[in-house]
Design a protein around this motif. Structure first.
Motif, PDB file in Angstrom:
ATOM      1  N   ASP A 192      -1.608  21.417   0.964  1.00  0.00           N
ATOM      2  CA  ASP A 192      -1.728  21.334   2.430  1.00  0.00           C
ATOM      3  C   ASP A 192      -3.023  20.480   2.820  1.00  0.00           C
ATOM      4  N   ASP A 193      -3.986  20.596   1.821  1.00  0.00           N
ATOM      5  CA  ASP A 193      -5.278  19.907   2.203  1.00  0.00           C
ATOM      6  C   ASP A 193      -5.284  18.484   2.220  1.00  0.00           C
ATOM      7  N   GLU A 194      -4.297  17.810   1.423  1.00  0.00           N
ATOM      8  CA  GLU A 194      -3.987  16.362   1.382  1.00  0.00           C
ATOM      9  C   GLU A 194      -3.179  15.967   2.628  1.00  0.00           C
ATOM     10  N   ILE A 195      -2.285  16.903   2.897  1.00  0.00           N
ATOM     11  CA  ILE A 195      -1.637  16.426   4.273  1.00  0.00           C
ATOM     12  C   ILE A 195      -2.496  16.446   5.299  1.00  0.00           C
ATOM     13  N   SER A 196      -3.405  17.656   5.291  1.00  0.00           N
ATOM     14  CA  SER A 196      -4.509  17.642   6.428  1.00  0.00           C
ATOM     15  C   SER A 196      -5.457  16.373   6.460  1.00  0.00           C
ATOM     16  N   ALA A 197      -5.656  15.987   5.291  1.00  0.00           N
ATOM     17  CA  ALA A 197      -6.687  14.942   5.516  1.00  0.00           C
ATOM     18  C   ALA A 197      -5.769  13.510   5.979  1.00  0.00           C
ATOM     19  N   VAL A 198      -4.471  13.416   5.641  1.00  0.00           N
ATOM     20  CA  VAL A 198      -3.654  12.185   6.109  1.00  0.00           C
ATOM     21  C   VAL A 198      -3.615  12.194   7.599  1.00  0.00           C
ATOM     22  N   ALA A 199      -3.374  13.529   8.163  1.00  0.00           N
ATOM     23  CA  ALA A 199      -3.084  13.635   9.553  1.00  0.00           C
ATOM     24  C   ALA A 199      -4.600  13.425  10.366  1.00  0.00           C
ATOM     25  N   THR A 200      -5.367  13.975   9.679  1.00  0.00           N
ATOM     26  CA  THR A 200      -6.902  13.620  10.386  1.00  0.00           C
ATOM     27  C   THR A 200      -6.971  12.090  10.256  1.00  0.00           C
ATOM     28  N   LEU A 201      -6.827  11.543   9.293  1.00  0.00           N
ATOM     29  CA  LEU A 201      -7.208  10.022   9.280  1.00  0.00           C
ATOM     30  C   LEU A 201      -6.214   9.123  10.026  1.00  0.00           C
ATOM     31  N   ASP A 202      -4.993   9.816  10.408  1.00  0.00           N
ATOM     32  CA  ASP A 202      -4.127   8.963  11.366  1.00  0.00           C
ATOM     33  C   ASP A 202      -4.959   9.252  12.797  1.00  0.00           C
ATOM     34  N   MET A 237      -8.103   9.738  13.441  1.00  0.00           N
ATOM     35  CA  MET A 237      -9.483   9.174  13.871  1.00  0.00           C
ATOM     36  C   MET A 237      -9.212   7.403  13.431  1.00  0.00           C
ATOM     37  N   ALA A 238      -8.434   7.009  12.874  1.00  0.00           N
ATOM     38  CA  ALA A 238      -8.537   5.483  12.709  1.00  0.00           C
ATOM     39  C   ALA A 238      -7.771   4.808  13.844  1.00  0.00           C
ATOM     40  N   PRO A 239      -8.455   3.807  14.441  1.00  0.00           N
ATOM     41  CA  PRO A 239      -7.931   2.992  15.512  1.00  0.00           C
ATOM     42  C   PRO A 239      -6.748   1.896  15.011  1.00  0.00           C
ATOM     43  N   PRO A 240      -6.108   1.536  16.005  1.00  0.00           N
ATOM     44  CA  PRO A 240      -5.127   0.503  15.607  1.00  0.00           C
ATOM     45  C   PRO A 240      -5.647  -0.688  14.830  1.00  0.00           C
ATOM     46  N   GLY A 241      -5.350  -1.123  13.774  1.00  0.00           N
ATOM     47  CA  GLY A 241      -5.514  -2.200  13.062  1.00  0.00           C
ATOM     48  C   GLY A 241      -6.447  -1.958  11.943  1.00  0.00           C
ATOM     49  N   SER A 242      -7.036  -0.668  11.659  1.00  0.00           N
ATOM     50  CA  SER A 242      -7.634  -0.328  10.670  1.00  0.00           C
ATOM     51  C   SER A 242      -7.083  -0.547   9.362  1.00  0.00           C
ATOM     52  N   ALA A 243      -8.015  -1.030   8.321  1.00  0.00           N
ATOM     53  CA  ALA A 243      -7.179  -0.621   6.828  1.00  0.00           C
ATOM     54  C   ALA A 243      -7.727   0.276   6.447  1.00  0.00           C
ATOM     55  N   ILE A 244      -6.588   1.059   5.881  1.00  0.00           N
ATOM     56  CA  ILE A 244      -6.630   2.293   5.120  1.00  0.00           C
ATOM     57  C   ILE A 244      -6.395   2.028   3.692  1.00  0.00           C
ATOM     58  N   ILE A 245      -7.344   2.416   2.936  1.00  0.00           N
ATOM     59  CA  ILE A 245      -7.272   2.353   1.390  1.00  0.00           C
ATOM     60  C   ILE A 245      -7.285   3.664   0.614  1.00  0.00           C
ATOM     61  N   SER A 246      -6.267   3.559   0.178  1.00  0.00           N
ATOM     62  CA  SER A 246      -6.107   4.975  -0.824  1.00  0.00           C
ATOM     63  C   SER A 246      -6.168   4.665  -2.289  1.00  0.00           C
ATOM     64  N   LEU A 250      -9.259   6.659   1.521  1.00  0.00           N
ATOM     65  CA  LEU A 250      -8.644   7.949   1.544  1.00  0.00           C
ATOM     66  C   LEU A 250      -8.631   8.465  -0.041  1.00  0.00           C
ATOM     67  N   LEU A 251      -9.079   9.250  -0.553  1.00  0.00           N
ATOM     68  CA  LEU A 251      -9.214   9.663  -1.973  1.00  0.00           C
ATOM     69  C   LEU A 251      -8.988  10.885  -2.052  1.00  0.00           C
ATOM     70  N   MET A 252      -7.674  11.403  -2.719  1.00  0.00           N
ATOM     71  CA  MET A 252      -7.158  12.448  -2.950  1.00  0.00           C
ATOM     72  C   MET A 252      -6.842  13.017  -4.370  1.00  0.00           C
ATOM     73  N   SER A 253      -6.805  14.102  -4.557  1.00  0.00           N
ATOM     74  CA  SER A 253      -6.992  14.715  -6.000  1.00  0.00           C
ATOM     75  C   SER A 253      -5.310  14.319  -6.711  1.00  0.00           C
ATOM     76  N   SER A 254      -4.345  14.140  -6.142  1.00  0.00           N
ATOM     77  CA  SER A 254      -3.304  13.830  -6.411  1.00  0.00           C
ATOM     78  C   SER A 254      -3.011  12.316  -6.716  1.00  0.00           C
ATOM     79  N   ALA A 255      -3.839  11.181  -6.138  1.00  0.00           N
ATOM     80  CA  ALA A 255      -3.883  10.061  -6.277  1.00  0.00           C
ATOM     81  C   ALA A 255      -4.520   9.779  -7.431  1.00  0.00           C
ATOM     82  N   GLU A 256      -5.733  10.439  -7.654  1.00  0.00           N
ATOM     83  CA  GLU A 256      -6.748  10.308  -8.768  1.00  0.00           C
ATOM     84  C   GLU A 256      -5.798  10.853 -10.138  1.00  0.00           C
ATOM     85  N   SER A 257      -5.129  11.909  -9.912  1.00  0.00           N
ATOM     86  CA  SER A 257      -4.231  12.433 -11.253  1.00  0.00           C
ATOM     87  C   SER A 257      -3.207  11.352 -11.491  1.00  0.00           C
TER      88      SER A 257
END
Length: 592
Positions: A471-481, A483-492, A543-550
């Motif tokens: 749930d924390d990872e989903i919350s982080a993605v929702a928060t990023l969506d 706060m990020a203005p159109p045209g932003s680069a999102i790097i996971s 965007l740095l998440m535990s699952s992606a690091e794993s």
């Protein structure tokens, strides 16, 4: 599903105690599996995935379920248990094997399901389909259908993606049941094929995807080719030209009603077009299957492969030409390239991850070995159906043609699975119709099914450490969506990221593993990522998440300390600030 799988009903005055006990056992096994899976705590901290954290009651449920199935399959002298009991046990098996993750979390597994929801959302918002966006917009059929369904029904997209594996496997079973009905008259063998199809289905291609949709349509096309479009051929006399000509001219329709044949042909032609518009690989599988059946003399409309080939080529030359211009289809062809991409590159990583890969390979080899033995036995007994052998083997011809992102073997094993399961059933059950397995044979069948079930859970959910999100990872993605203005680069960090489901075209999405192959060290990768982020005019976010690091650690691309060093290096650069964090994710803002 019940009506499709229904066998010929034997006159029975009442339900037998055995049938009732088997049905009850199925309910007990489902309850045990659901309860056990619901106790799993996220994130999954095991390199072997869910199999390393599922408690004992789950496996007790699997044991009870397989025992109940074999008892029901054994039945009595009149045949297996009643059809509703067999269907119920199959439903339970699908829920246990393919719905296990649903009972662990209410978040869809894997990145791709989220991405596909985003594509459907983008198509629903745009009148025109732009093939320049990416490959998906060159084969938009499935996504257009998904957007239409979501818009017309109001279904929650995330819930649909969550339950898609259960729904898709249910559809596949209907297709396999119809196909199997055309290939064997033994009811026990039919039920066993459906069970083996589930137990051997570790490929994890049943999520919300064009592949799942395409595979179902492939099964429908094969069912039509084996049913109303089938031909019966006279005995084969030899390869001399006169004998071949006489054999070919001697073919006649298996379906005596012309109207049924015309309707089936029209449906097949429509399905060929839909498949060609929806998925890159499935049209080739359809073409291979129709060609094999035609050459065997068992497909009546002998020009159907030619029509399928023309439709496929027309789609590639016109609607999909934008993608193919930059991605030549044979650019990565070759046996050595295919072996490296499909085998060598997948056997890297931690010991647990390598074990999971080895289990997947072993399960596939076990099923194919059983199928080979069954083929030899049927041939010696003069009961071999050439159609089954061709449909099982011919998909392998695509292996050297395309690496398909390292997934060609996975797809080949999926398309061959129904027919491999049918031939494997010749070993596990004698092919004599009406044969009731002995207690010894039933015991061996239970043991075989248990081994396959354990291997399937291991292979299917072996990536749970990084494809089951918190749930924390989903919350982080929702928060990023937000706060990020159109045209932003999102790097996971890596591709197992639950993103792009709501604003597919609004940002530039990249991953660190794509920007920095193959060296992810701080000294080498850090400057590359920082330079890319700083030079995006609308700003960038990490965007740095535990699952992606794993994912990176488990697959051997970095180490936990190496990833921490990379994050620390990026955090220390000018213009980089922590914008959001929780227990399983961090979001960094990078000013341009």
């Amino acid at each position: 599903m019940t009506s499709t799988l229904k066998e010929t009903i034997r006159p029975q005055a009442r339900w037998k105690p055995r049938d009732i006990w088997c049905a009850v056992a199925g309910g007990v096994s489902l309850a045990l599996a659901v309860w056990a899976a619901s106790t799993v705590v996220l994130p999954v901290n095991s390199d072997v995935g869910l199999v390393g954290v599922l408690p004992f009651p789950f496996w007790a449920g699997v044991l009870i379920l397989n025992v109940a199935f074999v008892m029901a399959l054994r039945g009595d002298a009149a045949g297996p248990a009643r059809s509703p009991v067999m269907v119920w046990l199959l439903v339970v098996l699908v829920l246990v094997l393919f719905g296990a993750a649903v009972f662990v979390t209410d978040i869809p597994r894997g990145e791709v399901a989220f991405r596909h929801l985003g594509i459907a959302d983008a198509m629903s918002r745009n009148v025109a389909i732009d093939p320049n966006i990416d490959a998906y917009f060159n084969w938009p059929g499935f996504f257009a259908l998904l957007a239409t369904v979501l818009g017309a029904t109001g279904l929650d997209p995330v819930t649909l993606a969550l339950w898609a594996p259960v729904f898709n496997v249910g559809l596949w079973l209907v297709g396999v049941a119809v196909v199997t009905r055309s290939l064997t008259s033994d009811p026990r063998r039919r039920w066993l094929v459906l069970w083996l199809f589930c137990l051997g289905n570790w490929q994890d291609q049943d999520y919300l995807s064009p592949q799942a949709f395409g595979f179902f349509l492939y099964l429908v096309v094969v069912a039509l080719a084996l049913g109303p479009l089938a031909a019966k051929a006279p005995p084969f006399r030899g390869f001399r030209r006169a004998d071949l000509a006489a054999w070919w001219r001697g073919r006649y329709p298996a379906e005596s009603r012309p109207g049924h044949r015309v309707a089936a042909l029209a449906a097949t032609l429509l399905l060929i077009v839909v498949i060609s518009a929806s998925h890159q690989l499935t049209p080739f599988m359809v073409l291979i299957a129709l060609t094999a059946l035609t050459l065997s003399g068992r497909l009546l409309p002998s020009r159907l492969p030619l029509i399928a080939g023309v439709v496929l080529m027309l789609w590639l030359v016109f609607p999909a030409s934008t993608y193919l211009l930059g991605h030549p289809p044979l650019a990565d062809a070759g046996l050595q390239t295919a072996i490296e991409a499909n085998v060598v590159d997948r056997t890297n990583g931690t010991a647990g991850h390598v074990l999971v890969v080895q289990v997947r390979i072993a399960l596939t080899l076990l099923l194919w070995t059983l199928a080979a033995i069954g083929t030899v036995r049927d041939w010696r007994r003069r009961r071999l159906d050439l159609r089954v052998l061709l449909l099982a083997v011919t998909p392998v011809f695509l292996f050297p043609a395309q690496s398909y992102g390292g997934e060609m073997l996975i797809r080949i094993s999926l398309f061959a699975l129904p027919f491999v399961a049918l031939q494997a059933s010749s070993v596990l059950l004698p092919t004599t119709t009406g044969y009731r397995p002995s207690s010894r044979v039933a015991g061996g069948l239970v043991l075989t099914c248990l081994v396959f079930a354990g291997m399937t859970v291991t292979g299917r959910f072996g990536n749970a450490q990084y494809d089951v999100f918190t749930d924390d990872e989903i919350s982080a993605v929702a928060t990023l969506d937000r706060m990020a203005p159109p045209g932003s680069a999102i790097i996971s960090a890596a591709h197992p990221t639950p993103w792009r489901n709501t604003d597919y075209l609004g940002h530039r999405y990249r991953t660190i593993e794509d920007l920095c192959p193959p060296d992810l060290s701080a000294a080498t990768c850090g400057p590359v990522v920082y330079h890319y982020a700083k030079h995006n005019a609308a700003g960038s976010y990490l965007l740095l998440m535990s699952s992606a690091e794993s994912s990176l650690v488990v697959q051997g691309q970095t180490t936990p300390s190496g990833f921490d060093e990379l994050e620390a290096w990026l955090d220390a650069q000018d213009g980089v600030e922590l914008a959001y964090s929780n227990n399983n994710a961090r979001v960094y803002r990078v000013e341009p």
